[in-house]
Design a protein around this motif. Sequence first.
Motif, PDB file in Angstrom:
ATOM      1  N   GLU A 125       0.831  -1.203   0.000  1.00 11.51           N
ATOM      2  CA  GLU A 125       0.000   0.000   0.000  1.00 11.51           C
ATOM      3  C   GLU A 125       0.865   1.251   0.000  1.00 11.51           C
ATOM      4  O   GLU A 125       1.804   1.353   0.759  1.00 11.51           O
ATOM      5  CB  GLU A 125      -0.937   0.052   1.220  1.00 11.51           C
ATOM      6  CG  GLU A 125      -2.017  -1.001   1.233  1.00 11.51           C
ATOM      7  CD  GLU A 125      -1.575  -2.278   1.926  1.00 11.51           C
ATOM      8  OE1 GLU A 125      -0.364  -2.462   2.169  1.00 11.51           O
ATOM      9  OE2 GLU A 125      -2.440  -3.118   2.214  1.00 11.51           O
ATOM     10  N   ARG A 126       0.514   2.204  -0.851  1.00 11.19           N
ATOM     11  CA  ARG A 126       1.212   3.489  -0.876  1.00 11.19           C
ATOM     12  C   ARG A 126       0.327   4.596  -0.318  1.00 11.19           C
ATOM     13  O   ARG A 126       0.769   5.726  -0.173  1.00 11.19           O
ATOM     14  CB  ARG A 126       1.644   3.860  -2.301  1.00 11.19           C
ATOM     15  CG  ARG A 126       2.627   2.909  -2.914  1.00 11.19           C
ATOM     16  CD  ARG A 126       4.081   2.900  -2.363  1.00 11.19           C
ATOM     17  NE  ARG A 126       4.318   3.089  -0.955  1.00 11.19           N
ATOM     18  CZ  ARG A 126       4.768   2.165  -0.094  1.00 11.19           C
ATOM     19  NH1 ARG A 126       5.033   0.963  -0.488  1.00 11.19           N
ATOM     20  NH2 ARG A 126       4.954   2.442   1.171  1.00 11.19           N
ATOM     21  N   GLU A 127      -0.935   4.255  -0.008  1.00 12.89           N
ATOM     22  CA  GLU A 127      -1.874   5.222   0.530  1.00 12.89           C
ATOM     23  C   GLU A 127      -2.590   4.629   1.734  1.00 12.89           C
ATOM     24  O   GLU A 127      -2.811   3.425   1.801  1.00 12.89           O
ATOM     25  CB  GLU A 127      -2.929   5.598  -0.520  1.00 12.89           C
ATOM     26  CG  GLU A 127      -2.374   6.260  -1.768  1.00 12.89           C
ATOM     27  CD  GLU A 127      -3.481   6.654  -2.728  1.00 12.89           C
ATOM     28  OE1 GLU A 127      -3.624   7.868  -2.952  1.00 12.89           O
ATOM     29  OE2 GLU A 127      -4.187   5.765  -3.227  1.00 12.89           O
ATOM     30  N   VAL A 128      -2.967   5.515   2.647  1.00 11.20           N
ATOM     31  CA  VAL A 128      -3.826   5.128   3.762  1.00 11.20           C
ATOM     32  C   VAL A 128      -5.238   5.506   3.326  1.00 11.20           C
ATOM     33  O   VAL A 128      -5.534   6.684   3.143  1.00 11.20           O
ATOM     34  CB  VAL A 128      -3.448   5.872   5.063  1.00 11.20           C
ATOM     35  CG1 VAL A 128      -4.379   5.471   6.194  1.00 11.20           C
ATOM     36  CG2 VAL A 128      -1.992   5.608   5.437  1.00 11.20           C
ATOM     37  N   PRO A 129      -6.121   4.524   3.124  1.00 11.66           N
ATOM     38  CA  PRO A 129      -7.461   4.823   2.617  1.00 11.66           C
ATOM     39  C   PRO A 129      -8.323   5.583   3.623  1.00 11.66           C
ATOM     40  O   PRO A 129      -8.189   5.391   4.830  1.00 11.66           O
ATOM     41  CB  PRO A 129      -8.047   3.444   2.320  1.00 11.66           C
ATOM     42  CG  PRO A 129      -7.309   2.512   3.221  1.00 11.66           C
ATOM     43  CD  PRO A 129      -5.931   3.101   3.390  1.00 11.66           C
ATOM     44  N   ASP A 130      -9.186   6.420   3.114  1.00  3.09           N
ATOM     45  CA  ASP A 130     -10.088   7.189   3.967  1.00  3.09           C
ATOM     46  C   ASP A 130     -11.203   6.267   4.463  1.00  3.09           C
ATOM     47  O   ASP A 130     -11.986   5.757   3.669  1.00  3.09           O
ATOM     48  CB  ASP A 130     -10.682   8.355   3.177  1.00  3.09           C
ATOM     49  CG  ASP A 130     -11.463   9.328   4.049  1.00  3.09           C
ATOM     50  OD1 ASP A 130     -11.755   8.990   5.216  1.00  3.09           O
ATOM     51  OD2 ASP A 130     -11.781  10.411   3.549  1.00  3.09           O
ATOM     52  N   PRO A 131     -11.310   6.051   5.777  1.00  4.48           N
ATOM     53  CA  PRO A 131     -12.312   5.131   6.309  1.00  4.48           C
ATOM     54  C   PRO A 131     -13.660   5.795   6.606  1.00  4.48           C
ATOM     55  O   PRO A 131     -14.586   5.121   7.059  1.00  4.48           O
ATOM     56  CB  PRO A 131     -11.662   4.667   7.618  1.00  4.48           C
ATOM     57  CG  PRO A 131     -10.964   5.898   8.099  1.00  4.48           C
ATOM     58  CD  PRO A 131     -10.424   6.554   6.835  1.00  4.48           C
ATOM     59  N   TYR A 132     -13.786   7.086   6.359  1.00  7.93           N
ATOM     60  CA  TYR A 132     -14.928   7.868   6.821  1.00  7.93           C
ATOM     61  C   TYR A 132     -16.279   7.259   6.435  1.00  7.93           C
ATOM     62  O   TYR A 132     -17.192   7.202   7.246  1.00  7.93           O
ATOM     63  CB  TYR A 132     -14.826   9.307   6.305  1.00  7.93           C
ATOM     64  CG  TYR A 132     -15.866  10.222   6.897  1.00  7.93           C
ATOM     65  CD1 TYR A 132     -15.730  10.706   8.193  1.00  7.93           C
ATOM     66  CD2 TYR A 132     -16.996  10.597   6.172  1.00  7.93           C
ATOM     67  CE1 TYR A 132     -16.685  11.539   8.756  1.00  7.93           C
ATOM     68  CE2 TYR A 132     -17.956  11.426   6.722  1.00  7.93           C
ATOM     69  CZ  TYR A 132     -17.795  11.902   8.008  1.00  7.93           C
ATOM     70  OH  TYR A 132     -18.747  12.722   8.560  1.00  7.93           O
ATOM     71  N   TYR A 133     -16.429   6.814   5.202  1.00  2.75           N
ATOM     72  CA  TYR A 133     -17.729   6.312   4.749  1.00  2.75           C
ATOM     73  C   TYR A 133     -17.878   4.796   4.879  1.00  2.75           C
ATOM     74  O   TYR A 133     -18.858   4.232   4.436  1.00  2.75           O
ATOM     75  CB  TYR A 133     -17.976   6.737   3.297  1.00  2.75           C
ATOM     76  CG  TYR A 133     -18.147   8.230   3.174  1.00  2.75           C
ATOM     77  CD1 TYR A 133     -19.296   8.862   3.644  1.00  2.75           C
ATOM     78  CD2 TYR A 133     -17.152   9.012   2.621  1.00  2.75           C
ATOM     79  CE1 TYR A 133     -19.449  10.235   3.556  1.00  2.75           C
ATOM     80  CE2 TYR A 133     -17.296  10.394   2.523  1.00  2.75           C
ATOM     81  CZ  TYR A 133     -18.443  10.997   2.992  1.00  2.75           C
ATOM     82  OH  TYR A 133     -18.585  12.350   2.900  1.00  2.75           O
ATOM     83  N   GLY A 134     -16.908   4.155   5.503  1.00  2.98           N
ATOM     84  CA  GLY A 134     -16.967   2.712   5.658  1.00  2.98           C
ATOM     85  C   GLY A 134     -17.303   2.298   7.073  1.00  2.98           C
ATOM     86  O   GLY A 134     -17.674   3.116   7.910  1.00  2.98           O
ATOM     87  N   GLY A 135     -17.132   1.032   7.315  1.00  2.00           N
ATOM     88  CA  GLY A 135     -17.423   0.479   8.634  1.00  2.00           C
ATOM     89  C   GLY A 135     -16.193   0.380   9.506  1.00  2.00           C
ATOM     90  O   GLY A 135     -15.119   0.877   9.158  1.00  2.00           O
TER      91      GLY A 135
END
Length: 159
Positions: A121-131
């Motif tokens: 992974e090269r990015e930390v994904p945005d968890p805002y809209y997930g669980g």
Amino acid sequence: MVKVLFVCMGNICRSPMAEGVFRRMLEGAGLVEQVYVDSAGTHSYHIGTPPDSRSQATALSRGVDLRDIRARRVAATDFVEFDYLLAMDRANYQDLLAACQDAELRSRIRLFMDFAPALPEREVPDPYYGGPTGFERVMDLVEEGAQGLLLHLRERYRI
């Protein structure tokens, strides 16, 4: 003193988690006096608010307290003040580059996950809209990136 700024979009999920995790690591390593840590967002959606409750809960489950952090927007002075401006993803990386017109200062802007080269992974994904699993995944990535960053700082600055 080395200064590190973690940056995401709203400064309520990923970057405060990174700030809290890295601060805890610095405390454990006895390096609080040598490294200053903060976080900010590229957008001004949540200025003055604490981190998202899911970020706080996930971090607290791993012994990291985020209650004292408040969202703020990246300021022009941050590009001068901080040695490292670490973007959680490419979009925020590009936003930081666009906001910084000084070529020398632009070299301080990097992707946070560049400090975790063993991970794909090269990015930390945005968890805002997930669980909740999204926040757990962010915490996993942040912990790996923070360990790599700590190693980098120890080697580069001999601290």
